[in-house]
Design a protein around this motif. Sequence first.
Motif, PDB file in Angstrom:
ATOM      1  N   GLU A 330       0.730  -1.126  -0.021  1.00 17.07           N
ATOM      2  CA  GLU A 330       0.075  -0.067   0.129  1.00 17.07           C
ATOM      3  C   GLU A 330       0.670   1.279   0.061  1.00 17.07           C
ATOM      4  OE1 GLU A 330      -3.828   1.882   2.623  1.00 17.07           O
ATOM      5  OE2 GLU A 330      -2.206   0.726   3.666  1.00 17.07           O
ATOM      6  N   ARG A 331       1.977   1.163   0.946  1.00 17.24           N
ATOM      7  CA  ARG A 331       2.776   2.230   0.961  1.00 17.24           C
ATOM      8  C   ARG A 331       3.526   2.640  -0.484  1.00 17.24           C
ATOM      9  NH1 ARG A 331       8.384   2.447   2.734  1.00 17.24           N
ATOM     10  NH2 ARG A 331       8.122   0.394   3.473  1.00 17.24           N
ATOM     11  N   THR A 333       2.296   1.910  -3.387  1.00 14.98           N
ATOM     12  CA  THR A 333       1.268   2.170  -4.462  1.00 14.98           C
ATOM     13  C   THR A 333       1.022   3.831  -4.049  1.00 14.98           C
ATOM     14  OG1 THR A 333       0.509   0.037  -4.258  1.00 14.98           O
ATOM     15  CG2 THR A 333      -1.106   1.842  -5.033  1.00 14.98           C
ATOM     16  N   ILE A 334       0.887   4.265  -2.944  1.00 13.25           N
ATOM     17  CA  ILE A 334       0.631   5.448  -2.606  1.00 13.25           C
ATOM     18  C   ILE A 334       1.917   6.392  -2.795  1.00 13.25           C
ATOM     19  CG2 ILE A 334       0.240   7.283  -0.657  1.00 13.25           C
ATOM     20  CD1 ILE A 334      -1.587   5.233   0.684  1.00 13.25           C
ATOM     21  N   MET A 337       1.191   7.234  -6.652  1.00 13.45           N
ATOM     22  CA  MET A 337       0.024   8.118  -6.889  1.00 13.45           C
ATOM     23  C   MET A 337       0.413   9.428  -6.693  1.00 13.45           C
ATOM     24  SD  MET A 337      -2.881   7.401  -8.226  1.00 13.45           S
ATOM     25  CE  MET A 337      -3.096   9.201  -9.275  1.00 13.45           C
ATOM     26  N   LYS A 338       1.384   9.567  -5.411  1.00 12.79           N
ATOM     27  CA  LYS A 338       1.350  10.953  -4.947  1.00 12.79           C
ATOM     28  C   LYS A 338       2.407  11.634  -5.973  1.00 12.79           C
ATOM     29  CE  LYS A 338       1.644  10.558   0.117  1.00 12.79           C
ATOM     30  NZ  LYS A 338       2.589  10.506   1.377  1.00 12.79           N
ATOM     31  N   ARG A 347      -5.141  13.032  -7.833  1.00 11.28           N
ATOM     32  CA  ARG A 347      -4.325  12.251  -7.242  1.00 11.28           C
ATOM     33  C   ARG A 347      -4.947  11.698  -5.740  1.00 11.28           C
ATOM     34  NH1 ARG A 347       1.032  14.972  -6.289  1.00 11.28           N
ATOM     35  NH2 ARG A 347       0.016  16.616  -7.342  1.00 11.28           N
ATOM     36  N   ILE A 351      -6.287   7.942  -4.424  1.00 10.78           N
ATOM     37  CA  ILE A 351      -6.035   7.512  -2.861  1.00 10.78           C
ATOM     38  C   ILE A 351      -7.013   7.282  -2.010  1.00 10.78           C
ATOM     39  CG2 ILE A 351      -4.439   8.155  -1.042  1.00 10.78           C
ATOM     40  CD1 ILE A 351      -2.623   9.747  -2.849  1.00 10.78           C
ATOM     41  N   ASP A 352      -7.628   8.304  -1.823  1.00  7.68           N
ATOM     42  CA  ASP A 352      -8.720   7.964  -0.776  1.00  7.68           C
ATOM     43  C   ASP A 352      -9.848   7.122  -0.904  1.00  7.68           C
ATOM     44  OD1 ASP A 352      -7.339   9.960   0.946  1.00  7.68           O
ATOM     45  OD2 ASP A 352      -8.487  11.706   0.403  1.00  7.68           O
ATOM     46  N   ILE A 355      -7.571   3.399  -3.543  1.00  9.11           N
ATOM     47  CA  ILE A 355      -6.200   2.620  -3.085  1.00  9.11           C
ATOM     48  C   ILE A 355      -6.546   2.506  -1.508  1.00  9.11           C
ATOM     49  CG2 ILE A 355      -3.693   2.800  -2.455  1.00  9.11           C
ATOM     50  CD1 ILE A 355      -3.517   4.704  -5.068  1.00  9.11           C
ATOM     51  N   LYS A 356      -6.720   3.415  -0.899  1.00 11.08           N
ATOM     52  CA  LYS A 356      -7.017   2.919   0.612  1.00 11.08           C
ATOM     53  C   LYS A 356      -8.046   1.928   1.148  1.00 11.08           C
ATOM     54  CE  LYS A 356      -4.663   7.092   2.741  1.00 11.08           C
ATOM     55  NZ  LYS A 356      -4.876   8.129   3.512  1.00 11.08           N
TER      56      LYS A 356
END
Length: 364
Positions: A330-331, A333-334, A337-338, A347, A351-352, A355-356
């Motif tokens: 997950e980290r 992947t974020i 995306m960041k 973005r 993420i919100d 992804i999360k």
Amino acid sequence: MTSTPLDLDAIRLAPKVLLHDHLDGGLRPETVIELADAVNYTELPTTDPVELKEWFRDAADSGSLELYLQTFGHTVAVMQTAESLRRVARECVEDLASDGVVYAEVRFAPEQHLDRGLTLDEVMEHTLAGFEEGMRVVREQHGRSIVVQCLVTAMRHAARSREIAELMVRFRDRGACGFDIAGAEVGFPPSRHLDAFEYLQRENAHFTIHAGEAFGLPSIHEAVAYCGCDRLGHGVRIMDDIKMSADGTAKLGLLANYVRDKRIPLELCPSSNVQTGAADSIAEHPFDKLARLKFRVTVNTDNRLMSHTTMSEEMFKLVETFGYGWSDLERFTINAMKSAFYRFDQRLEIIDNTIKPGYAVLIG
């Protein structure tokens, strides 16, 4: 709730973000054969899809970036018409979506697709139309959502980078999100293309640079200090500026510190980096060291055909090798995306809202 067992099938369900993927390095073998037949291209080593798939992987396992790049002669040769560009772009989107990718930036060099009379603008128009068609097919026929944008690449050994940069700016509101230079690093430093990068900066445009793959710190230094890149394509050789002690502590040089301090993303491609000799094996790949040192690492495929890989398989190799869990994936992947060349609000929405929640289900 218990965590979903972390295996390859489960990883395919996880939302993924891909920043470094070459359009001409991800064709389906069947498509290569059919397109070759359509344009009477007779240079393929075999017309059997299984054998051709194996041939690409074996030919890319050279340990040399220069030899690795030679495999693209076949894929580029069959991507010279409007129909072929649309098809390859559409299938790229479908293949990424089927692997759980929710956002991708796919790059290619328009200057390499002019052999049959297309103009640079026509190459862009048909490729972007293919991406749009693929996103529509994924949404309407498969009920999934994926955003695919284009990184417009200039070849570093050529002299068209300013022209290609201007091309990218012309199409940036139509699906082109940024610029890149690619090709053999040795003898072709990023600073040869300063006029293109200075133009992009004046136009408030994003760009990444292939650097630190086949060549070491000077390539990374030029990309960062002279050209002002937003991201580093590969950047594996930043490890040359990091001294690891036996107790696991690290001493970072000035360049490594700068890259980490500025949060310059590293577009790491584990399998490809092994194939080109940038790393000896997945176990020896610096991904884990860089991740533990809090560099902004991202996981990428580079060339799915040549490396016989997918995003899920790249992640699974890292899980098997370094013992990562769902929270690590997950980290990463974020991180990606960041680092995307997408508007901040867009973005944040992915993420919100994608992804999360996607990883929350898997983590349990």
